[in-house]
Design a protein around this motif. Structure first.
Motif, PDB file in Angstrom:
ATOM      1  N   TYR A   1      12.242   0.273   1.068  1.00  0.00           N
ATOM      2  CA  TYR A   1      11.093  -0.606   0.795  1.00  0.00           C
ATOM      3  C   TYR A   1       9.781   0.101   1.131  1.00  0.00           C
ATOM      4  O   TYR A   1       8.847   0.123   0.328  1.00  0.00           O
ATOM      5  CB  TYR A   1      11.241  -1.897   1.609  1.00  0.00           C
ATOM      6  CG  TYR A   1      10.123  -2.885   1.408  1.00  0.00           C
ATOM      7  CD1 TYR A   1      10.109  -3.726   0.299  1.00  0.00           C
ATOM      8  CD2 TYR A   1       9.072  -2.978   2.315  1.00  0.00           C
ATOM      9  CE1 TYR A   1       9.078  -4.641   0.108  1.00  0.00           C
ATOM     10  CE2 TYR A   1       8.046  -3.882   2.135  1.00  0.00           C
ATOM     11  CZ  TYR A   1       8.052  -4.711   1.026  1.00  0.00           C
ATOM     12  OH  TYR A   1       7.026  -5.605   0.838  1.00  0.00           O
ATOM     13  N   ILE A   2       9.702   0.685   2.320  1.00  0.00           N
ATOM     14  CA  ILE A   2       8.478   1.349   2.769  1.00  0.00           C
ATOM     15  C   ILE A   2       8.168   2.550   1.878  1.00  0.00           C
ATOM     16  O   ILE A   2       7.032   2.736   1.436  1.00  0.00           O
ATOM     17  CB  ILE A   2       8.600   1.769   4.248  1.00  0.00           C
ATOM     18  CG1 ILE A   2       8.698   0.523   5.137  1.00  0.00           C
ATOM     19  CG2 ILE A   2       7.426   2.651   4.672  1.00  0.00           C
ATOM     20  CD1 ILE A   2       9.167   0.806   6.554  1.00  0.00           C
TER      21      ILE A   2
ATOM     22  N   ASP B   1       0.792  -2.020   7.928  1.00  0.00           N
ATOM     23  CA  ASP B   1       0.521  -3.211   7.117  1.00  0.00           C
ATOM     24  C   ASP B   1       1.716  -3.564   6.235  1.00  0.00           C
ATOM     25  O   ASP B   1       2.075  -4.734   6.115  1.00  0.00           O
ATOM     26  CB  ASP B   1      -0.720  -3.007   6.254  1.00  0.00           C
ATOM     27  CG  ASP B   1      -2.003  -2.896   7.057  1.00  0.00           C
ATOM     28  OD1 ASP B   1      -2.015  -3.294   8.239  1.00  0.00           O
ATOM     29  OD2 ASP B   1      -3.002  -2.386   6.504  1.00  0.00           O
ATOM     30  N   VAL B   2       2.343  -2.550   5.628  1.00  0.00           N
ATOM     31  CA  VAL B   2       3.518  -2.776   4.779  1.00  0.00           C
ATOM     32  C   VAL B   2       4.669  -3.330   5.617  1.00  0.00           C
ATOM     33  O   VAL B   2       5.361  -4.267   5.207  1.00  0.00           O
ATOM     34  CB  VAL B   2       3.932  -1.475   4.038  1.00  0.00           C
ATOM     35  CG1 VAL B   2       5.328  -1.592   3.433  1.00  0.00           C
ATOM     36  CG2 VAL B   2       2.912  -1.135   2.965  1.00  0.00           C
TER      37      VAL B   2
ATOM     38  N   GLU C   1       3.876  -6.958   6.590  1.00  0.00           N
ATOM     39  CA  GLU C   1       4.077  -7.789   5.404  1.00  0.00           C
ATOM     40  C   GLU C   1       5.569  -7.999   5.140  1.00  0.00           C
ATOM     41  O   GLU C   1       6.003  -9.114   4.844  1.00  0.00           O
ATOM     42  CB  GLU C   1       3.418  -7.101   4.210  1.00  0.00           C
ATOM     43  CG  GLU C   1       3.552  -7.816   2.899  1.00  0.00           C
ATOM     44  CD  GLU C   1       2.948  -6.967   1.776  1.00  0.00           C
ATOM     45  OE1 GLU C   1       3.703  -6.610   0.856  1.00  0.00           O
ATOM     46  OE2 GLU C   1       1.747  -6.670   1.844  1.00  0.00           O
ATOM     47  N   MET C   2       6.363  -6.943   5.278  1.00  0.00           N
ATOM     48  CA  MET C   2       7.808  -7.021   5.049  1.00  0.00           C
ATOM     49  C   MET C   2       8.471  -7.950   6.064  1.00  0.00           C
ATOM     50  O   MET C   2       9.248  -8.829   5.701  1.00  0.00           O
ATOM     51  CB  MET C   2       8.417  -5.611   5.152  1.00  0.00           C
ATOM     52  CG  MET C   2       9.929  -5.553   5.029  1.00  0.00           C
ATOM     53  SD  MET C   2      10.582  -3.888   5.342  1.00  0.00           S
ATOM     54  CE  MET C   2      10.371  -3.741   7.122  1.00  0.00           C
TER      55      MET C   2
ATOM     56  N   ARG D   1      -1.690   1.829   6.850  1.00  0.00           N
ATOM     57  CA  ARG D   1      -1.089   1.230   5.657  1.00  0.00           C
ATOM     58  C   ARG D   1       0.413   1.027   5.858  1.00  0.00           C
ATOM     59  O   ARG D   1       0.965   0.016   5.416  1.00  0.00           O
ATOM     60  CB  ARG D   1      -1.367   2.092   4.423  1.00  0.00           C
ATOM     61  CG  ARG D   1      -2.810   1.947   3.959  1.00  0.00           C
ATOM     62  CD  ARG D   1      -3.161   2.682   2.678  1.00  0.00           C
ATOM     63  NE  ARG D   1      -2.195   2.541   1.622  1.00  0.00           N
ATOM     64  CZ  ARG D   1      -1.789   3.528   0.823  1.00  0.00           C
ATOM     65  NH1 ARG D   1      -2.283   4.745   0.987  1.00  0.00           N
ATOM     66  NH2 ARG D   1      -0.915   3.309  -0.117  1.00  0.00           N
TER      67      ARG D   1
ATOM     68  N   ARG E   1       6.918   1.310  -1.532  1.00  0.00           N
ATOM     69  CA  ARG E   1       5.579   0.705  -1.443  1.00  0.00           C
ATOM     70  C   ARG E   1       4.497   1.743  -1.181  1.00  0.00           C
ATOM     71  O   ARG E   1       3.368   1.615  -1.657  1.00  0.00           O
ATOM     72  CB  ARG E   1       5.545  -0.347  -0.330  1.00  0.00           C
ATOM     73  CG  ARG E   1       6.280  -1.632  -0.619  1.00  0.00           C
ATOM     74  CD  ARG E   1       5.607  -2.501  -1.659  1.00  0.00           C
ATOM     75  NE  ARG E   1       4.200  -2.725  -1.437  1.00  0.00           N
ATOM     76  CZ  ARG E   1       3.671  -3.664  -0.666  1.00  0.00           C
ATOM     77  NH1 ARG E   1       4.453  -4.518  -0.048  1.00  0.00           N
ATOM     78  NH2 ARG E   1       2.373  -3.766  -0.506  1.00  0.00           N
ATOM     79  N   MET E   2       4.840   2.772  -0.412  1.00  0.00           N
ATOM     80  CA  MET E   2       3.849   3.782  -0.036  1.00  0.00           C
ATOM     81  C   MET E   2       3.813   4.955  -1.019  1.00  0.00           C
ATOM     82  O   MET E   2       2.920   5.776  -0.949  1.00  0.00           O
ATOM     83  CB  MET E   2       4.150   4.302   1.376  1.00  0.00           C
ATOM     84  CG  MET E   2       4.068   3.249   2.460  1.00  0.00           C
ATOM     85  SD  MET E   2       2.430   2.535   2.655  1.00  0.00           S
ATOM     86  CE  MET E   2       1.488   3.959   3.111  1.00  0.00           C
TER      87      MET E   2
ATOM     88  N   ASN F   1      -5.734  -4.024  -1.347  1.00  0.00           N
ATOM     89  CA  ASN F   1      -4.547  -4.274  -0.525  1.00  0.00           C
ATOM     90  C   ASN F   1      -4.542  -3.363   0.689  1.00  0.00           C
ATOM     91  O   ASN F   1      -5.207  -2.343   0.725  1.00  0.00           O
ATOM     92  CB  ASN F   1      -3.275  -4.045  -1.349  1.00  0.00           C
ATOM     93  CG  ASN F   1      -3.102  -5.109  -2.399  1.00  0.00           C
ATOM     94  OD1 ASN F   1      -3.597  -6.222  -2.251  1.00  0.00           O
ATOM     95  ND2 ASN F   1      -2.410  -4.775  -3.464  1.00  0.00           N
ATOM     96  N   SER F   2      -3.763  -3.723   1.677  1.00  0.00           N
ATOM     97  CA  SER F   2      -3.529  -2.914   2.873  1.00  0.00           C
ATOM     98  C   SER F   2      -4.780  -2.677   3.705  1.00  0.00           C
ATOM     99  O   SER F   2      -4.947  -1.618   4.283  1.00  0.00           O
ATOM    100  CB  SER F   2      -2.896  -1.567   2.498  1.00  0.00           C
ATOM    101  OG  SER F   2      -1.722  -1.751   1.773  1.00  0.00           O
TER     102      SER F   2
END
Length: 190
Positions: free
Chosen positions: A92-93, A73-74, A77-78, A70, A96-97, A30-31
């Motif tokens: 969210y970030i 990318d997140v 994607e969001m 990354r 995810r991170m 991913n990412s």
């Protein structure tokens, strides 16, 4: 002619094609991360860099730069997700991170020379432009899809980034389509 495409699928296809061309053993994570099963020689590394570079794909050097990529990318994607994200972007970030938002925010500003918030706004405006061009949705529907509180909020940010309102952008794109249709019909007739 207008086309719709999935950037993520396109990116993966280019990576797979180019890496297979070189006979490398790898897997895509991913990412935008690639795990190679064998260490690359300097010549292989340079060849990968050149092959991907011709498609605008850069090899990210350094941990901080990779982490910022990354984060980007997140965020992308969001923003471009079909499903609305039910929490604030910062939460969210951060989730995810797997880092605190404060750390990510400071690192992002240091490396990218802009804030995470500004990057999110720029991505949302790019998506709004895509939706205006490629869909038949109203500005109200687009504002709702992008989690804006109102069309006025979307319009304000759109104008700050592009210099014109979404309505003006719609009109410009509509005129462009008409001119292209006229040119297309004229070319066929000649």
């Amino acid at each position: 002619m207008y086309v719709k495409f999935d950037l993520n699928a396109l990116f993966k296809k280019v990576l797979n094609d180019k890496l297979r061309e070189q006979g490398l053993n790898y897997r895509l994570l991913n990412s935008g991360e690639i795990e190679f099963y064998e260490s690359l020689t300097p010549d292989q590394h340079q060849a990968v860099k050149e092959n991907l570079g011709s498609y605008g794909i850069e090899i990210v050097e350094g941990q901080k730069t990779a982490l910022v990529q990354r984060i980007k990318d997140v965020i992308t994607e969001m923003v471009f997700s079909e499903d609305a994200v039910p929490v604030k972007a910062s939460i969210y970030i951060s989730e995810r991170m797997n880092h605190s938002y404060g750390y990510l925010s400071n690192l992002f500003s240091e490396i990218a020379h802009t804030s995470i918030e500004n990057f999110i706004i720029m991505q949302r405006i790019e998506y709004a432009k895509d939706l205006i061009i490629c869909s038949r949705q109203s500005l109200t529907e687009i504002a709702h899809k992008l989690n804006y509180s109102s069309v006025a909020h979307l319009s304000g940010q759109f104008k700050n980034i592009t210099g014109i309102t979404p309505s003006q952008f719609q009109k410009i794109m509509g005129r462009r389509r008409k001119v292209q249709n006229i040119y297309s019909r004229y070319s066929k007739a000649v």
